[in-house]
Design an enzyme around this catalytic site. Structure first.
Site, PDB file in Angstrom:
ATOM      1  N   TYR A  24      44.964  12.426  13.264  1.00 41.24           N
ATOM      2  CA  TYR A  24      46.081  12.512  12.322  1.00 41.24           C
ATOM      3  C   TYR A  24      46.088  13.857  11.593  1.00 41.24           C
ATOM      4  O   TYR A  24      47.128  14.516  11.493  1.00 41.24           O
ATOM      5  CB  TYR A  24      46.011  11.368  11.316  1.00 41.24           C
ATOM      6  CG  TYR A  24      47.127  11.389  10.294  1.00 41.24           C
ATOM      7  CD1 TYR A  24      48.422  11.023  10.654  1.00 41.24           C
ATOM      8  CD2 TYR A  24      46.886  11.789   8.986  1.00 41.24           C
ATOM      9  CE1 TYR A  24      49.455  11.051   9.729  1.00 41.24           C
ATOM     10  CE2 TYR A  24      47.909  11.815   8.048  1.00 41.24           C
ATOM     11  CZ  TYR A  24      49.185  11.448   8.423  1.00 41.24           C
ATOM     12  OH  TYR A  24      50.204  11.480   7.511  1.00 41.24           O
ATOM     13  N   SER A  75      51.423  16.533   5.870  1.00 42.54           N
ATOM     14  CA  SER A  75      50.513  15.765   5.031  1.00 42.54           C
ATOM     15  C   SER A  75      49.558  16.728   4.335  1.00 42.54           C
ATOM     16  O   SER A  75      49.314  17.850   4.816  1.00 42.54           O
ATOM     17  CB  SER A  75      49.711  14.770   5.876  1.00 42.54           C
ATOM     18  OG  SER A  75      48.625  14.218   5.148  1.00 42.54           O
ATOM     19  N   ALA A 103      44.731  16.642  12.530  1.00 40.98           N
ATOM     20  CA  ALA A 103      45.041  17.699  13.498  1.00 40.98           C
ATOM     21  C   ALA A 103      46.532  17.733  13.818  1.00 40.98           C
ATOM     22  O   ALA A 103      47.138  18.802  13.930  1.00 40.98           O
ATOM     23  CB  ALA A 103      44.226  17.497  14.768  1.00 40.98           C
ATOM     24  N   LYS A 161      48.996  16.733  11.874  1.00 39.19           N
ATOM     25  CA  LYS A 161      49.750  17.227  10.723  1.00 39.19           C
ATOM     26  C   LYS A 161      49.504  18.720  10.496  1.00 39.19           C
ATOM     27  O   LYS A 161      50.368  19.416   9.953  1.00 39.19           O
ATOM     28  CB  LYS A 161      49.397  16.420   9.481  1.00 39.19           C
ATOM     29  CG  LYS A 161      49.920  14.982   9.537  1.00 39.19           C
ATOM     30  CD  LYS A 161      51.422  14.947   9.782  1.00 39.19           C
ATOM     31  CE  LYS A 161      51.978  13.531   9.737  1.00 39.19           C
ATOM     32  NZ  LYS A 161      53.451  13.485   9.954  1.00 39.19           N
ATOM     33  N   ASP A 175      63.458   4.744  19.873  1.00 34.77           N
ATOM     34  CA  ASP A 175      62.011   4.894  19.907  1.00 34.77           C
ATOM     35  C   ASP A 175      61.740   6.388  20.076  1.00 34.77           C
ATOM     36  O   ASP A 175      61.816   6.932  21.173  1.00 34.77           O
ATOM     37  CB  ASP A 175      61.415   4.104  21.066  1.00 34.77           C
ATOM     38  CG  ASP A 175      59.891   4.243  21.151  1.00 34.77           C
ATOM     39  OD1 ASP A 175      59.310   4.984  20.316  1.00 34.77           O
ATOM     40  OD2 ASP A 175      59.293   3.630  22.049  1.00 34.77           O
TER      41      ASP A 175
END
Length: 263
Positions: A158, A145, A160, A162, A66
């Site tokens: 998300y 991304s 921020a 990336k 994990d």
């Protein structure tokens, strides 16, 4: 397994049980590399490992981890070190996204995204880059991304996260070059990886034509890493959007991206 085995450089891939991670495993295995596959879903990892061993006769180590648990990242590094497994190429692919209004999203979900996409990626990069520095060689591919280039409505955390990955990669590209380490950041756009479903992401009419298959995205990342590039945006449409972002005012390109992503 040792990096001095008869196969090529040893590759560690995080988030290897599906999507880009699975495709990275296939392409590197096809090239003859030995692999360390890391993800939470042990059954999928084991099935993929058996397939790659059978198809390409390559060595594959499976590690169920994990990655959002930083001590587990440190333990993974220590286990591999004790087994004499030296990582030559690190593909830092594991990540998580979620579409929706920031305030309406659960705080735990937003913080889990930050933990995996930022904190864990930083930890994995740090511990394995130290080993590479000691050997004066290594390659690191960070998967960001297209959204790293701007804040996008309903993808606030998300995008921020990336953006952090992209800026980290750009800084480390120069910082670690003198240590013999290549760092490249891959910035894919919308792709058919299962990410959209997991992120509860809306595939709008504007977005659908830009969707890419995983294989060309991964090939683009591997080639850019091999060439020593700082970053790469795969796909003509995605490249156009990146140039559009650079060439237009924020209000315009953010409005356009919001329309493309949210409809």
């Amino acid at each position: 397994m040792h990096s001095s085995s008869k196969t090529k450089n040893l590759v560690l891939i995080t988030g290897a049980s599906s999507g880009f991670g699975e495709e990275f495993a296939r392409q590197y295995a096809q090239q003859g590399h030995s692999l360390v596959l890391v993800a939470r879903r042990l059954d999928r990892l084991q099935a993929l490992a058996e397939e790659l061993r059978r198809q390409f006769s390559t060595e594959v180590v499976v590690e169920q981890v994990d990655l959002s648990d930083i001590p587990a990242v440190i333990q993974l590094h220590e286990r591999l070190r004790q087994r004499g497994i030296a990582i030559d190429i690190l593909v830092n692919n594991a990540g998580h996204g979620l579409q929706g209004p920031f305030i309406d999203s659960k705080l735990d979900a937003a913080l889990a995204m930050v933990q995996l996409d930022i904190a864990s990626l930083t930890a994995v990069t740090h511990v394995f880059a130290q080993d590479m520095r000691a050997r004066k060689r290594g390659k690191i591919l960070l998967v960001a991304s297209l959204l790293a280039y701007q804040g996008v409505e309903n993808f606030a955390v998300y995008a921020a996260a990336k953006a952090y990955v992209l800026r980290l990669g750009e800084a480390l590209h120069r910082e670690l070059k003198r240590e013999g380490i290549t760092v490249t950041t891959l910035c894919p756009g919308a792709s058919e990886t299962g990410f959209a479903k997991a992120a509860q992401m809306k595939i709008t009419p504007l977005l659908k034509p830009l969707m890419m298959k995983p294989a060309p995205v991964v090939r683009s990342g591997i080639r850019a890493l091999q060439a020593g590039r700082m970053s790469v945006v795969p796909g003509f449409g995605n490249k156009f959007l990146t140039v559009f972002t650079w060439a237009t005012p924020r209000w315009l390109h953010q409005a356009a991206m919001s329309q493309a992503m949210n409809g």
